[in-house]
Design a protein around this motif. Structure first.
Motif, PDB file in Angstrom:
ATOM      1  N   GLU A  44       0.818  -1.167   0.000  1.00 38.53           N
ATOM      2  CA  GLU A  44       0.000   0.000   0.000  1.00 38.53           C
ATOM      3  C   GLU A  44       0.873   1.245   0.000  1.00 38.53           C
ATOM      4  O   GLU A  44       2.092   1.157   0.135  1.00 38.53           O
ATOM      5  CB  GLU A  44      -0.953  -0.008   1.191  1.00 38.53           C
ATOM      6  CG  GLU A  44      -0.281   0.229   2.528  1.00 38.53           C
ATOM      7  CD  GLU A  44      -1.255   0.100   3.682  1.00 38.53           C
ATOM      8  OE1 GLU A  44      -1.894   1.143   3.971  1.00 38.53           O
ATOM      9  OE2 GLU A  44      -1.367  -0.986   4.237  1.00 38.53           O
ATOM     10  N   LEU A  45       0.215   2.380  -0.121  1.00 37.50           N
ATOM     11  CA  LEU A  45       0.898   3.666   0.004  1.00 37.50           C
ATOM     12  C   LEU A  45       0.750   4.093   1.464  1.00 37.50           C
ATOM     13  O   LEU A  45       0.000   5.004   1.803  1.00 37.50           O
ATOM     14  CB  LEU A  45       0.277   4.701  -0.937  1.00 37.50           C
ATOM     15  CG  LEU A  45       0.375   4.397  -2.425  1.00 37.50           C
ATOM     16  CD1 LEU A  45      -0.460   5.359  -3.233  1.00 37.50           C
ATOM     17  CD2 LEU A  45       1.816   4.420  -2.870  1.00 37.50           C
ATOM     18  N   GLY A  46       1.459   3.386   2.337  1.00 37.67           N
ATOM     19  CA  GLY A  46       1.359   3.607   3.775  1.00 37.67           C
ATOM     20  C   GLY A  46       2.642   4.171   4.347  1.00 37.67           C
ATOM     21  O   GLY A  46       3.645   4.342   3.645  1.00 37.67           O
ATOM     22  N   ARG A  47       2.627   4.450   5.625  1.00 38.85           N
ATOM     23  CA  ARG A  47       3.767   5.104   6.279  1.00 38.85           C
ATOM     24  C   ARG A  47       5.044   4.279   6.183  1.00 38.85           C
ATOM     25  O   ARG A  47       6.124   4.837   6.025  1.00 38.85           O
ATOM     26  CB  ARG A  47       3.426   5.394   7.737  1.00 38.85           C
ATOM     27  CG  ARG A  47       2.426   6.527   7.884  1.00 38.85           C
ATOM     28  CD  ARG A  47       2.048   6.834   9.314  1.00 38.85           C
ATOM     29  NE  ARG A  47       3.206   7.062  10.154  1.00 38.85           N
ATOM     30  CZ  ARG A  47       3.270   6.739  11.443  1.00 38.85           C
ATOM     31  NH1 ARG A  47       2.246   6.175  12.041  1.00 38.85           N
ATOM     32  NH2 ARG A  47       4.350   6.987  12.142  1.00 38.85           N
ATOM     33  N   MET A  48       4.943   2.965   6.302  1.00 36.45           N
ATOM     34  CA  MET A  48       6.150   2.130   6.236  1.00 36.45           C
ATOM     35  C   MET A  48       6.764   2.175   4.844  1.00 36.45           C
ATOM     36  O   MET A  48       7.972   2.328   4.697  1.00 36.45           O
ATOM     37  CB  MET A  48       5.824   0.694   6.631  1.00 36.45           C
ATOM     38  CG  MET A  48       5.487   0.560   8.083  1.00 36.45           C
ATOM     39  SD  MET A  48       5.081  -1.137   8.482  1.00 36.45           S
ATOM     40  CE  MET A  48       4.438  -0.892  10.132  1.00 36.45           C
ATOM     41  N   GLU A  49       5.941   2.028   3.838  1.00 37.36           N
ATOM     42  CA  GLU A  49       6.428   2.031   2.464  1.00 37.36           C
ATOM     43  C   GLU A  49       6.938   3.422   2.080  1.00 37.36           C
ATOM     44  O   GLU A  49       7.979   3.555   1.430  1.00 37.36           O
ATOM     45  CB  GLU A  49       5.309   1.593   1.506  1.00 37.36           C
ATOM     46  CG  GLU A  49       4.823   0.182   1.738  1.00 37.36           C
ATOM     47  CD  GLU A  49       3.790   0.041   2.866  1.00 37.36           C
ATOM     48  OE1 GLU A  49       3.390  -1.091   3.138  1.00 37.36           O
ATOM     49  OE2 GLU A  49       3.388   1.062   3.476  1.00 37.36           O
ATOM     50  N   LEU A  50       6.210   4.445   2.481  1.00 39.62           N
ATOM     51  CA  LEU A  50       6.575   5.823   2.119  1.00 39.62           C
ATOM     52  C   LEU A  50       7.783   6.333   2.894  1.00 39.62           C
ATOM     53  O   LEU A  50       8.311   7.402   2.573  1.00 39.62           O
ATOM     54  CB  LEU A  50       5.378   6.756   2.302  1.00 39.62           C
ATOM     55  CG  LEU A  50       4.222   6.495   1.332  1.00 39.62           C
ATOM     56  CD1 LEU A  50       3.002   7.314   1.725  1.00 39.62           C
ATOM     57  CD2 LEU A  50       4.633   6.781  -0.104  1.00 39.62           C
ATOM     58  N   ALA A  51       8.248   5.581   3.888  1.00 38.96           N
ATOM     59  CA  ALA A  51       9.499   5.939   4.572  1.00 38.96           C
ATOM     60  C   ALA A  51      10.679   5.830   3.610  1.00 38.96           C
ATOM     61  O   ALA A  51      11.737   6.411   3.846  1.00 38.96           O
ATOM     62  CB  ALA A  51       9.716   5.044   5.792  1.00 38.96           C
ATOM     63  N   CYS A  52      10.494   5.118   2.515  1.00 43.74           N
ATOM     64  CA  CYS A  52      11.513   4.963   1.472  1.00 43.74           C
ATOM     65  C   CYS A  52      11.318   6.089   0.451  1.00 43.74           C
ATOM     66  O   CYS A  52      10.349   6.086  -0.311  1.00 43.74           O
ATOM     67  CB  CYS A  52      11.366   3.590   0.816  1.00 43.74           C
ATOM     68  SG  CYS A  52      12.510   3.265  -0.524  1.00 43.74           S
ATOM     69  N   THR A  53      12.231   7.044   0.437  1.00 43.90           N
ATOM     70  CA  THR A  53      12.081   8.189  -0.477  1.00 43.90           C
ATOM     71  C   THR A  53      12.143   7.763  -1.939  1.00 43.90           C
ATOM     72  O   THR A  53      11.479   8.368  -2.790  1.00 43.90           O
ATOM     73  CB  THR A  53      13.126   9.286  -0.198  1.00 43.90           C
ATOM     74  OG1 THR A  53      14.423   8.710  -0.262  1.00 43.90           O
ATOM     75  CG2 THR A  53      12.897   9.913   1.158  1.00 43.90           C
TER      76      THR A  53
END
Length: 177
Positions: A107-116
């Motif tokens: 998903e487009l979630g906080r964990m995934e989006l931590a990767c710039t």
């Protein structure tokens, strides 16, 4: 015009279920991307695994035992998993949209989006000629809020009532002969 669908719902609404079922229903489209899944030990959530849609490669993305940084809540996130498994097929799809792949992102979630680098490829995908179905949380986040406001986005709500019919409805729209 490419199809850009965001599946929005609260945790446990069935967003991952919709993406996984959609992936299995599509017969004439090559799909790439990833899904995430809770890791549980003794009834307690201890982390999250990432699994690629096209080849089933799997690794632990976040876990209570990972030191981080980054940390999201009580989980340390292994950004290397995003870089090794999730990013290469996404960059390929963005670079060559003529291949006609459907990108599935859960998903487009906080964990995934931590990767710039993941943020970068998502921005690129949403400006290229690629069909995308991605899941997002219902709660506010600057990155996903900006996507939700785009004029070319179709925002669909996922809940217990819609999660069973959505995969078939989406497959009928997205599958190409």
């Amino acid at each position: 015009m490419p199809t850009r669908i965001l599946l929005e719902g609260r945790p446990g609404a069935g967003k991952t279920t919709v993406v996984r079922r959609l992936s299995t229903l599509l017969r004439a489209r090559r799909t790439i991307g990833f899904t995430t899944e809770e890791i549980r030990q003794g009834g307690t959530r201890t982390g999250f695994a990432l699994e690629t849609v096209d080849d089933g490669a799997r690794a632990v993305l976040a876990h209570v035992d990972f030191p981080g940084p980054p940390r999201v809540g009580r989980y340390g996130v292994d950004l290397g998993v995003m870089e090794r498994l999730a990013l290469p097929p996404l960059w390929s799809a963005a670079a060559d949209p003529a291949r006609g792949e459907l990108v599935l992102i859960d998903e487009l979630g906080r964990m995934e989006l931590a990767c710039t680098a993941f943020q970068d490829v998502v921005r690129r995908l949403f400006t290229s000629d690629v069909d995308i179905v991605a899941t997002v949380h219902a709660k506010s986040d600057p990155f996903t809020d900006a996507l939700k406001r785009r004029a070319d986005i179709e925002l669909l709500q996922v809940n217990r009532a819609s999660r069973d019919s959505l995969p078939q409805d989406l497959a009928a729209r997205l599958d190409r002969s």
